[in-house]
Design an enzyme around this catalytic site. Structure first.
Site, PDB file in Angstrom:
ATOM      1  N   LYS A   1      33.838  48.048  51.284  1.00  0.00           N
ATOM      2  CA  LYS A   1      34.358  46.870  50.593  1.00  0.00           C
ATOM      3  C   LYS A   1      35.383  46.145  51.452  1.00  0.00           C
ATOM      4  CE  LYS A   1      37.840  46.319  47.973  1.00  0.00           C
ATOM      5  NZ  LYS A   1      38.905  46.374  46.952  1.00  0.00           N
TER       6      LYS A   1
ATOM      7  N   ASP B   1      33.424  45.106  44.394  1.00  0.00           N
ATOM      8  CA  ASP B   1      34.569  45.795  43.801  1.00  0.00           C
ATOM      9  C   ASP B   1      34.242  46.108  42.342  1.00  0.00           C
ATOM     10  OD1 ASP B   1      34.821  43.417  42.406  1.00  0.00           O
ATOM     11  OD2 ASP B   1      36.948  43.154  42.861  1.00  0.00           O
TER      12      ASP B   1
END
Length: 211
Positions: free
Chosen positions: A122, A140
């Protein structure tokens, strides 16, 4: 022209209409600053991270400086972001590796980025998308939730969701759609009680609870 479903096409167009301009909310002046800010943003608001990094980067503006910083000093500065012990160790070690193994420059390659302490896919994808303009989908908790509720994926693992979304969404929207999902998740599609009555996708969403 990429072939996409009518459903996906409508979702993309409505997201563009409601969130035409999407930018990371983390203040930064370089790839290094965004990388460190993103590490600090775990379990913390962007606003709080921005307050912390203003002081942090004023004192330690580059990988060399942060790598050589006293660990206790880093902890004091970033204390309010939570999990400050691990975060301090990670950003110091990350800076050290960037300085010593990558000549002081944040690498662009996903494998190299994720080899840095504290950096997962991420965080790496945030930097690759924002600073290096690589087509990526940042996944996320908001993206996990919104994409799942829309029926775009049934996976729960962020990496699996990332690749599944890459399969169903056209490459041209990858960089924007993650942030658009985040905006939607923060403002409307809340975790506990989504505001379906206010959602511009409520006529399409298979998870709508009330309108």
């Amino acid at each position: 022209m990429e072939q996409i479903s009518q459903f996906v096409s409508v979702v993309i167009e409505r997201l563009k209409t409601h969130y035409p301009v999407v930018n990371t909310q983390l203040d930064h002046a370089s790839a290094f600053e965004l990388l460190i800010a993103t590490i600090l943003s775990a379990q913390c608001t962007d606003g709080q991270v921005n307050k912390v990094t203003k002081e942090l980067f004023a004192r330690y503006p580059d990988p060399r400086a942060l790598a050589g910083a006293n660990l206790d000093d880093i902890k004091k500065i970033i204390f309010s972001t939570g999990f400050y012990n691990n975060k301090a160790k990670n950003i110091k070690a990350c800076s050290h590796k960037i300085q010593n193994e990558f000549n002081g420059k944040v690498p662009r390659d996903i494998k190299a980025l994720t080899s840095l302490p504290g950096v997962g896919r991420k965080t790496a994808n945030v930097v690759r998308s924002v600073c290096f303009n690589f087509p990526t989908i940042v996944v996320d908790t908001h993206v996990l939730r919104v994409s799942g509720r829309l029926g775009l994926t049934d996976k729960k693992d962020p990496v699996k969701v990332e690749f599944e979304l890459m399969d169903v969404l056209p490459r041209s929207v990858w960089n924007d759609i993650g942030l658009q999902f985040i905006y939607l998740g923060r403002r409307i599609c809340h975790a506990r009680k989504p505001a379906c009555d206010r959602c511009f996708l409520n006529d399409l969403c298979p998870s709508v609870t009330s309108v």
